[in-house]
Motif scaffolding. Structure first.
Motif, PDB file in Angstrom:
ATOM      1  N   LEU A  48       0.878  -1.034  -0.001  1.00 32.72           N
ATOM      2  CA  LEU A  48      -0.045  -0.050  -0.053  1.00 32.72           C
ATOM      3  C   LEU A  48       0.752   0.996  -0.116  1.00 32.72           C
ATOM      4  N   GLY A  49       0.540   2.502  -0.838  1.00 29.65           N
ATOM      5  CA  GLY A  49       1.214   3.413  -0.815  1.00 29.65           C
ATOM      6  C   GLY A  49       0.566   4.708  -1.273  1.00 29.65           C
ATOM      7  N   ILE A  50       1.046   5.794  -1.036  1.00 27.79           N
ATOM      8  CA  ILE A  50       0.592   7.224  -1.420  1.00 27.79           C
ATOM      9  C   ILE A  50       1.330   7.678  -2.402  1.00 27.79           C
ATOM     10  N   PRO A  51       0.656   8.026  -3.611  1.00 23.23           N
ATOM     11  CA  PRO A  51       1.415   8.884  -4.879  1.00 23.23           C
ATOM     12  C   PRO A  51       1.289  10.222  -4.494  1.00 23.23           C
ATOM     13  N   VAL A  52       2.275  11.080  -4.809  1.00 24.77           N
ATOM     14  CA  VAL A  52       2.355  12.468  -4.752  1.00 24.77           C
ATOM     15  C   VAL A  52       2.947  12.768  -6.001  1.00 24.77           C
ATOM     16  N   GLY A  53       2.369  13.697  -6.650  1.00 26.00           N
ATOM     17  CA  GLY A  53       2.816  14.078  -7.954  1.00 26.00           C
ATOM     18  C   GLY A  53       2.512  15.628  -8.519  1.00 26.00           C
ATOM     19  N   ILE A  54       3.125  15.687  -9.612  1.00 23.72           N
ATOM     20  CA  ILE A  54       2.600  16.970 -10.517  1.00 23.72           C
ATOM     21  C   ILE A  54       2.585  16.841 -12.052  1.00 23.72           C
ATOM     22  N   ALA A  55       1.753  17.243 -12.630  1.00 20.93           N
ATOM     23  CA  ALA A  55       1.579  17.037 -14.069  1.00 20.93           C
ATOM     24  C   ALA A  55       1.584  18.477 -14.856  1.00 20.93           C
ATOM     25  N   TYR A  56       2.175  18.510 -15.986  1.00 19.65           N
ATOM     26  CA  TYR A  56       2.102  19.772 -16.751  1.00 19.65           C
ATOM     27  C   TYR A  56       1.449  19.459 -18.298  1.00 19.65           C
ATOM     28  N   GLU A  57       0.701  20.147 -18.877  1.00 16.65           N
ATOM     29  CA  GLU A  57       0.356  19.930 -20.249  1.00 16.65           C
ATOM     30  C   GLU A  57       0.619  21.156 -21.011  1.00 16.65           C
ATOM     31  N   SER A  96       2.522  16.161 -22.647  1.00 16.04           N
ATOM     32  CA  SER A  96       2.370  16.120 -21.125  1.00 16.04           C
ATOM     33  C   SER A  96       3.507  15.583 -20.436  1.00 16.04           C
ATOM     34  N   LEU A  97       3.689  16.096 -19.235  1.00 17.09           N
ATOM     35  CA  LEU A  97       4.924  15.730 -18.560  1.00 17.09           C
ATOM     36  C   LEU A  97       4.448  15.310 -16.796  1.00 17.09           C
ATOM     37  N   ASP A  98       4.627  14.243 -16.428  1.00 13.98           N
ATOM     38  CA  ASP A  98       4.187  14.036 -15.185  1.00 13.98           C
ATOM     39  C   ASP A  98       5.089  13.378 -14.343  1.00 13.98           C
ATOM     40  N   LEU A 106       8.524   9.185 -13.674  1.00 15.07           N
ATOM     41  CA  LEU A 106       8.502  10.013 -14.709  1.00 15.07           C
ATOM     42  C   LEU A 106       7.862   9.650 -15.988  1.00 15.07           C
ATOM     43  N   THR A 107       7.046  10.505 -16.371  1.00 13.77           N
ATOM     44  CA  THR A 107       6.279  10.404 -17.736  1.00 13.77           C
ATOM     45  C   THR A 107       6.224  11.332 -18.745  1.00 13.77           C
ATOM     46  N   LEU A 108       6.512  11.000 -20.023  1.00 13.28           N
ATOM     47  CA  LEU A 108       6.488  11.965 -20.915  1.00 13.28           C
ATOM     48  C   LEU A 108       5.428  11.522 -21.997  1.00 13.28           C
TER      49      LEU A 108
END
Length: 73
Positions: free
Chosen positions: A22-31, A36-38, A63-65
Motif C-alpha cells: 500500500l502506498g500514497i502517490p504524490v506528484g505533479i503534471a504539466y500539459e 504532457s509531463l508527469d 517520470l512520464t512524457l
C-alpha cells in the motif's frame, strides 16, 4: 542511506516478502499543447517484510512524457 537491510534469499522471494503493498502517490503534471509531463513519487506504507529485519517499504519515482493524438471519427 540509513535503514538499508540486506536479506539473502535461497528460494522464492515470496518466502520473505508479503504480497500486499500500500502506498500514497504524490506528484505533479504539466500539459502544453499535445505534450504532457508527469512526475510522481510513491511513499510505501505497508511493511513488506515477513522476516524480523525491521520495516521494509517500497518507494518509487516515476517520470512520464506523453503525446496526445487527435482521434477523429
Amino acid at each position: 542511506m540509513s535503514g538499508l537491510v540486506g536479506v539473502e534469499v535461497d528460494g522464492s522471494i515470496k518466502e520473505v516478502v508479503n504480497t500486499f503493498d500500500l502506498g500514497i502517490p504524490v506528484g505533479i503534471a504539466y500539459e502544453w499543447r499535445n505534450l504532457s509531463l508527469d512526475a510522481r513519487y510513491v511513499f510505501g506504507l505497508a511493511n513488506i517484510s515477513k522476516e524480523d529485519v525491521g520495516h521494509m517499504r517500497n518507494r518509487a519515482f516515476m517520470l512520464t512524457l506523453g503525446y496526445k493524438f487527435k482521434v477523429t471519427r
